[in-house]
Design an enzyme around this catalytic site. Structure first.
Site, PDB file in Angstrom:
ATOM      1  N   ASP A  37       0.736  -0.996   0.059  1.00 16.10           N
ATOM      2  CA  ASP A  37       0.071   0.012   0.046  1.00 16.10           C
ATOM      3  C   ASP A  37       0.666   1.352   0.133  1.00 16.10           C
ATOM      4  OD1 ASP A  37      -1.650   2.018   0.861  1.00 16.10           O
ATOM      5  OD2 ASP A  37      -3.092   0.613   1.200  1.00 16.10           O
ATOM      6  N   ILE A  38       0.560   2.273  -0.940  1.00 14.97           N
ATOM      7  CA  ILE A  38       1.410   3.258  -1.125  1.00 14.97           C
ATOM      8  C   ILE A  38       1.216   4.465  -0.037  1.00 14.97           C
ATOM      9  CG2 ILE A  38      -0.049   4.982  -2.398  1.00 14.97           C
ATOM     10  CD1 ILE A  38       3.090   4.616  -4.073  1.00 14.97           C
ATOM     11  N   GLN A 101     -14.485   2.230   1.458  1.00 16.63           N
ATOM     12  CA  GLN A 101     -13.622   1.963   0.396  1.00 16.63           C
ATOM     13  C   GLN A 101     -13.589   3.096  -0.639  1.00 16.63           C
ATOM     14  OE1 GLN A 101     -15.964  -0.836  -2.197  1.00 16.63           O
ATOM     15  NE2 GLN A 101     -14.010  -1.322  -3.307  1.00 16.63           N
ATOM     16  N   HIS A 107     -10.253  -5.538  -2.767  1.00 20.84           N
ATOM     17  CA  HIS A 107      -8.955  -6.077  -2.331  1.00 20.84           C
ATOM     18  C   HIS A 107      -9.105  -6.397  -0.849  1.00 20.84           C
ATOM     19  CE1 HIS A 107      -9.856  -1.721  -2.253  1.00 20.84           C
ATOM     20  NE2 HIS A 107      -9.320  -1.609  -1.167  1.00 20.84           N
ATOM     21  N   PHE A 108      -8.318  -6.972  -0.189  1.00 22.43           N
ATOM     22  CA  PHE A 108      -8.055  -7.245   1.161  1.00 22.43           C
ATOM     23  C   PHE A 108      -6.756  -6.546   1.711  1.00 22.43           C
ATOM     24  CE2 PHE A 108     -11.173 -10.216   3.138  1.00 22.43           C
ATOM     25  CZ  PHE A 108     -11.769 -10.581   1.932  1.00 22.43           C
ATOM     26  N   HIS A 109      -7.026  -5.708   2.845  1.00 28.79           N
ATOM     27  CA  HIS A 109      -5.551  -5.004   3.477  1.00 28.79           C
ATOM     28  C   HIS A 109      -5.298  -6.210   4.366  1.00 28.79           C
ATOM     29  CE1 HIS A 109      -6.995  -0.741   2.308  1.00 28.79           C
ATOM     30  NE2 HIS A 109      -8.221  -1.510   2.461  1.00 28.79           N
TER      31      HIS A 109
HETATM   32  P1  5GP Z   1      -9.845   1.150   0.227  1.00 28.52           P
HETATM   33  O1  5GP Z   1     -10.108   2.446   0.890  1.00 28.52           O
HETATM   34  O2  5GP Z   1     -10.598   1.038  -1.164  1.00 28.52           O
HETATM   35  O3  5GP Z   1     -10.461  -0.030   0.963  1.00 28.52           O
HETATM   36  O4  5GP Z   1      -8.217   0.963   0.039  1.00 28.52           O
HETATM   37  C1  5GP Z   1      -7.616   1.225  -1.023  1.00 28.52           C
HETATM   38  C2  5GP Z   1      -6.102   1.289  -0.441  1.00 28.52           C
HETATM   39  O5  5GP Z   1      -5.456   1.633  -1.544  1.00 28.52           O
HETATM   40  C3  5GP Z   1      -5.767   2.566   0.727  1.00 28.52           C
HETATM   41  O6  5GP Z   1      -5.002   2.016   1.561  1.00 28.52           O
HETATM   42  C4  5GP Z   1      -4.982   3.368  -0.256  1.00 28.52           C
HETATM   43  O7  5GP Z   1      -3.760   3.661   0.515  1.00 28.52           O
HETATM   44  C5  5GP Z   1      -4.397   2.524  -1.445  1.00 28.52           C
HETATM   45  N1  5GP Z   1      -4.002   3.099  -2.534  1.00 28.52           N
HETATM   46  C6  5GP Z   1      -4.653   4.146  -3.143  1.00 28.52           C
HETATM   47  N2  5GP Z   1      -3.811   4.420  -4.291  1.00 28.52           N
HETATM   48  C7  5GP Z   1      -2.896   3.556  -4.525  1.00 28.52           C
HETATM   49  C8  5GP Z   1      -2.014   3.759  -5.631  1.00 28.52           C
HETATM   50  O8  5GP Z   1      -1.691   4.417  -6.526  1.00 28.52           O
HETATM   51  N3  5GP Z   1      -0.808   2.456  -5.103  1.00 28.52           N
HETATM   52  C9  5GP Z   1      -1.105   1.676  -4.070  1.00 28.52           C
HETATM   53  N4  5GP Z   1       0.271   0.732  -3.858  1.00 28.52           N
HETATM   54  N5  5GP Z   1      -1.818   1.680  -2.973  1.00 28.52           N
HETATM   55  C10 5GP Z   1      -2.787   2.624  -3.477  1.00 28.52           C
END
Ligand code: 5GP
Length: 144
Positions: A37-38, A101, A107-109
């Protein structure tokens, strides 16, 4: 973005799967891609996404593909645990903007937790140092 909407092929994870956007890769096979995660909430925060499906969230995931995908989630979680030896591990997944989200490809974290440390805010702040992310990815990949 509501819980129910059409899959958008221009989401950032779809772009990674197509190779249009780079990522710090941890694992890849024909079922899943795992990368750092970035905006890591904790050191070692890793994401695992399914390949070959247009699933915005857990509800959309074709049931016949779920088992193989979840095996990869567990495989990567075990490697994160072996590599970083945290005290705990969060395996989290959000469905819909109201649930937190922000990227609409399932995706899973996988988030290692150390005793006394608190997780940084979700999907915000400054992007992580690429050198550190590469080093963590190498450490995790060594246990796959
Ligand atoms: P969500 O909020 O959908 O559960 O998680 C999305 C995740 O993707 C977040 O933890 C966010 O930090 C990560 N993320 C967003 N943009 C990017 C990116 O460009 N590259 C990477 N590696 N992670 C990203």
């Amino acid at each position: 973005m509501t819980l129910h909407a059409d899959y958008q092929t221009d989401n950032i994870f779809a772009k990674m799967l197509r190779g249009d956007v780079p990522c710090v890769k941890v694992f890849e096979d024909d079922v899943a891609l795992a990368f750092m995660d970035i905006f890591p909430q904790t050191e070692g925060h890793t994401l695992v996404i399914p390949k070959g499906v247009e699933a915005r969230n857990f509800l959309d995931m074709p049931t016949d593909k779920l088992g193989a995908y979840m095996e990869r989630v567990q495989k990567v979680a075990r490697a994160v645990e072996k590599a970083l030896k945290p005290d705990g591990l969060r395996v989290i997944q959000f469905n819909g903007a109201s649930a937190g989200q922000t990227v609409y490809h399932l995706h899973f974290h996988i988030m290692p937790i150390r005793e006394g440390d608190s997780a940084r805010p979700h999907a915000s702040g400054a992007p992580a140092d690429m050198g550190q992310l590469n080093a963590l990815a190498d450490q995790i990949a060594a246990h796959l």
